[in-house]
Design a protein around this motif. Structure first.
Motif, short mmCIF file in Angstrom:
data_model
loop_
_atom_site.label_atom_id
_atom_site.label_comp_id
_atom_site.label_asym_id
_atom_site.label_seq_id
_atom_site.Cartn_x
_atom_site.Cartn_y
_atom_site.Cartn_z
N GLY A 97 -8.92 -13.79 58.53
CA GLY A 97 -10.04 -12.66 58.11
C GLY A 97 -9.70 -11.58 58.93
N ALA A 98 -8.66 -10.61 58.52
CA ALA A 98 -8.23 -9.58 59.37
C ALA A 98 -9.53 -8.37 59.63
CB ALA A 98 -7.28 -8.64 58.74
N MET A 99 -10.42 -8.42 58.62
CA MET A 99 -11.51 -7.30 58.65
C MET A 99 -12.25 -7.67 59.89
SD MET A 99 -12.55 -4.55 57.32
CE MET A 99 -13.92 -3.47 57.35
N ASN A 100 -12.64 -8.92 60.16
CA ASN A 100 -13.37 -9.42 61.24
C ASN A 100 -12.64 -9.18 62.48
OD1 ASN A 100 -15.45 -10.23 59.39
ND2 ASN A 100 -14.64 -12.20 59.19
N ALA A 144 -0.64 6.05 58.73
CA ALA A 144 -1.85 5.10 58.42
C ALA A 144 -2.33 4.70 59.92
CB ALA A 144 -1.48 3.78 57.70
N ALA A 145 -1.81 5.09 61.10
CA ALA A 145 -2.32 4.93 62.44
C ALA A 145 -3.79 5.63 62.52
CB ALA A 145 -1.27 5.04 63.45
N GLU A 146 -3.94 6.67 61.94
CA GLU A 146 -5.15 7.58 62.15
C GLU A 146 -6.22 7.15 61.01
OE1 GLU A 146 -5.48 9.94 64.38
OE2 GLU A 146 -3.50 8.87 65.01
N ARG A 147 -5.99 6.08 60.43
CA ARG A 147 -7.18 5.69 59.29
C ARG A 147 -8.05 4.41 60.20
NH1 ARG A 147 -3.78 4.20 53.75
NH2 ARG A 147 -2.65 6.39 53.65
N TYR A 148 -9.11 4.05 59.47
CA TYR A 148 -9.87 2.88 60.02
C TYR A 148 -9.63 2.04 59.19
CZ TYR A 148 -12.55 6.50 62.77
OH TYR A 148 -12.74 7.67 63.56
N PRO A 149 -10.06 0.73 59.66
CA PRO A 149 -9.84 -0.40 58.83
C PRO A 149 -10.33 -0.56 57.43
CG PRO A 149 -10.34 -0.93 61.16
CD PRO A 149 -10.77 0.42 61.19
N HIS A 150 -11.56 0.21 57.47
CA HIS A 150 -12.18 -0.20 55.94
C HIS A 150 -11.45 0.99 55.01
CE1 HIS A 150 -14.00 3.76 57.49
NE2 HIS A 150 -14.02 4.26 56.15
N GLU A 151 -10.20 1.75 55.51
CA GLU A 151 -9.72 2.46 54.25
C GLU A 151 -8.49 1.71 54.19
OE1 GLU A 151 -10.01 6.89 55.50
OE2 GLU A 151 -10.08 5.90 57.51
N PHE A 152 -8.25 0.79 54.86
CA PHE A 152 -7.06 -0.28 54.24
C PHE A 152 -7.42 -1.29 52.98
CE2 PHE A 152 -3.77 -0.06 58.15
CZ PHE A 152 -3.94 1.17 58.11
N GLY A 154 -6.87 -5.25 51.70
CA GLY A 154 -6.99 -6.47 52.48
C GLY A 154 -5.72 -6.89 53.05
N GLY A 155 -4.55 -6.65 52.07
CA GLY A 155 -3.14 -7.08 52.49
C GLY A 155 -2.86 -6.00 53.66
N MET A 156 -3.14 -4.75 53.59
CA MET A 156 -2.87 -3.91 54.97
C MET A 156 -3.50 -4.06 55.97
SD MET A 156 -2.96 -0.24 52.66
CE MET A 156 -2.47 0.72 54.17
N ARG A 157 -4.54 -4.71 55.85
CA ARG A 157 -5.46 -5.03 57.13
C ARG A 157 -4.79 -6.21 57.82
NH1 ARG A 157 -10.22 -3.59 54.08
NH2 ARG A 157 -10.51 -5.86 53.37
N GLN A 158 -4.28 -7.20 57.11
CA GLN A 158 -3.42 -8.33 57.48
C GLN A 158 -2.23 -7.90 58.04
OE1 GLN A 158 -4.35 -10.92 58.74
NE2 GLN A 158 -4.88 -12.50 57.34
N ARG A 159 -1.53 -7.07 57.74
CA ARG A 159 -0.21 -6.59 58.29
C ARG A 159 -0.51 -5.75 59.34
NH1 ARG A 159 4.08 -5.94 54.38
NH2 ARG A 159 3.75 -6.80 52.64
N ALA A 160 -1.63 -5.07 59.32
CA ALA A 160 -1.98 -4.32 60.65
C ALA A 160 -2.36 -5.34 61.76
CB ALA A 160 -3.09 -3.35 60.40
N SER A 161 -3.12 -6.41 61.63
CA SER A 161 -3.32 -7.45 62.33
C SER A 161 -1.97 -7.97 62.96
CB SER A 161 -4.14 -8.43 61.77
OG SER A 161 -5.57 -8.14 61.41
N ILE A 162 -1.10 -8.13 62.13
CA ILE A 162 0.29 -8.68 62.65
C ILE A 162 0.94 -7.38 63.48
CG2 ILE A 162 2.60 -9.23 61.82
CD1 ILE A 162 1.11 -10.36 59.20
N ALA A 163 0.85 -6.44 63.26
CA ALA A 163 1.42 -5.33 64.02
C ALA A 163 0.73 -5.31 65.45
CB ALA A 163 1.26 -4.04 63.40
#
Length: 326
Positions: A97-100, A144-152, A154-163
Motif C-alpha cells: 500500500g504505497a499511499m500509506n 515528478a520529484a516536485e509532486r506530492y503523493p496524491h498527484e501520482f 497508484g502505479g506511480m506511487r508504488q514505483r516511487a516507493s521502490i525508488a
C-alpha cells in the motif's frame, strides 16, 4: 556465507488482556546476492511479520528471538541500535500500500532524499539529483520529484516507493505484496521492474505474496508459510512440479487455471489461532491426507531432496520405511 542468514526467528505479540500470539515460529532461510526468494501463504500466516522483524520495524508489544545476519554481521542482537545502521542502507523495504507508506504532506523527491541524508550517502542538491535519477530508474520523469503523493497514480506511487527503497543502494530488498490494489497491467509492470532491478543491480529480493503464479514466474527459491512456520521450502521448480506438503499442493490447486484445464479447489476451514498451543500438525484439520498420528505428533521440517525441505509426517514415515527396506 550467504548475504542474508535468518536462523530460528521467533516473534511474539503481547495481548492487551494477557497472553501472547506466537506469530512467527522458528523461521530459518538464507539468501545470496541477486537471488529472488518468494515467501508465500494465506493472509495471517506470518509473512509480513517475518520481514518486518528483519527490518526491526515491529511494534513495541513484539518480542523477537533468533539471529539475523547480513554479510555475517548480526543485526538484531543489540535491538534498535544494531539494526538502525543497516536499515535502508543494507536492507530496505517496499511496503504494502504505497499511499500509506508515503507522507502525504511531503514532496516525493524529499522523501526519496531523506534516507540518503540520514545515512550520509548524499545531502542537499546531490541528494535531490540522485532522487531524480532514481525516479527515472523506475520509469518516472525526474521532474515528478516536485509532486506530492496524491498527484501520482497508484502505479506511480508504488514505483516511487521502490525508488525510495533504493535510495541508499541496499543489498537486500523486501517487497511486501507490492502489487496490492493495482490493476493487472500495472501489476505486471511493477513485477517486471522488480525483476529487472534484481538482475541489473544484483539485489537479493524477498517477495511476499499469496500469488503463487507470480512467485513461480519471478523467484528462484520459495518458502511456504502456514500458522507462523515454514512448512515447505526449496527451488521454485521443485515446489511447482513436486510439492511434498499438502498445503503447498492445495495452494496450487486453489489457483485458477487460465486455460480451464483444472478445476479450482478451495481449501476448507481456516488457519488455527496462534494465541493457543497447537498439538500435532497445525494443518491437520484442513488436510485431505491427514493420518491419525497427525493429531498428536509434531512434524519437523526435514530435507527430502536437494535444497528441498517439508514438514509433513507422511515424508517422515516414507523415510523410515525406506530406511527399513535398506
Amino acid at each position: 556465507m550467504s548475504l542474508l542468514e535468518v536462523s530460528d526467528l521467533n516473534v511474539w505479540f503481547d495481548l492487551p488482556g494477557g497472553g501472547q500470539v506466537h506469530a512467527v515460529q522458528g523461521v530459518s532461510f538464507a539468501l545470496d546476492g541477486g537471488q529472488r526468494f518468494g515467501l508465500v501463504g494465506e493472509s495471517g500466516c506470518g509473512k509480513t511479520t517475518t520481514i518486518l522483524a528483519l527490518m526491526g520495524l515491529l511494534p513495541p508489544n513484539a518480542e523477537v528471538s533468533g539471529d539475523v545476519r547480513i554479510d555475517g554481521r548480526s543485526v538484531l542482537a543489540g535491538g534498535e541500535d544494531s539494526i538502525r545502521p543497516h536499515r535502508w542502507k543494507d536492507i530496505a523495504m517496499v511496503f504494502q500500500g504505497a499511499m500509506n507508506a508515503l507522507n502525504p504532506v511531503k514532496k516525493v523527491g524529499w522523501q526519496i532524499a531523506e534516507p540518503m541524508a540520514l545515512h550520509g550517502v548524499a545531502e542537499g542538491s546531490a541528494a535531490r539529483k540522485r532522487a531524480g535519477e532514481l525516479l527515472e530508474l523506475v520509469g518516472i520523469p525526474a521532474s515528478a520529484a516536485e509532486r506530492y503523493p496524491h498527484e501520482f497514480s497508484g502505479g506511480m506511487r508504488q514505483r516511487a516507493s521502490i525508488a525510495m527503497a533504493l535510495a541508499c543502494q541496499p543489498k537486500i530488498l523486501l517487497a511486501d505484496e507490492p502489487t496490492t490494489a493495482l490493476d493487472v497491467m500495472v501489476q505486471a509492470q511493477i513485477l517486471e521492474l522488480l525483476t529487472s532491478l534484481s538482475d541489473e543491480l544484483g539485489l537479493a529480493l524477498i517477495l511476499v505474496t499469496h500469488d503463487l503464479p507470480v512467485v513461480a514466474q519471478m523467484c528462484d527459491q520459495a518458502a511456504v508459510m502456514y500458522a507462523g512456520k515454514i512448512v515447505e521450502d526449496g527451488p521454485m521448480e521443485t515446489l511447482f512440479h513436486a510439492p511434498r506438503h499438502p498445503y503447498t499442493r492445495l495452494l496450487f490447486a486453489a489457483t485458477p487455471d487460465l486455460y480451464g484445464r483444472e478445476a479450482v479447489v478451495s481449501i476448507p476451514g481456516a488457519p488455527p489461532r496462534l494465541d493457543r498451543e497447537i498439538t500435532g500438525c497445525s494443518f491437520r484439520q484442513r488436510c485431505d491426507v491427514a493420518m491419525e498420528s497427525c493429531a498428536t505428533e509434531h512434524p519437523d521440517l526435514i530435507t527430502i531432496g536437494a535444497g528441498h525441505r517439508a514438514a509433513c509426517l507422511r515424508n517422515t514415515a516414507q523415510r523410515e520405511e525406506t530406511a527399513e527396506v535398506r
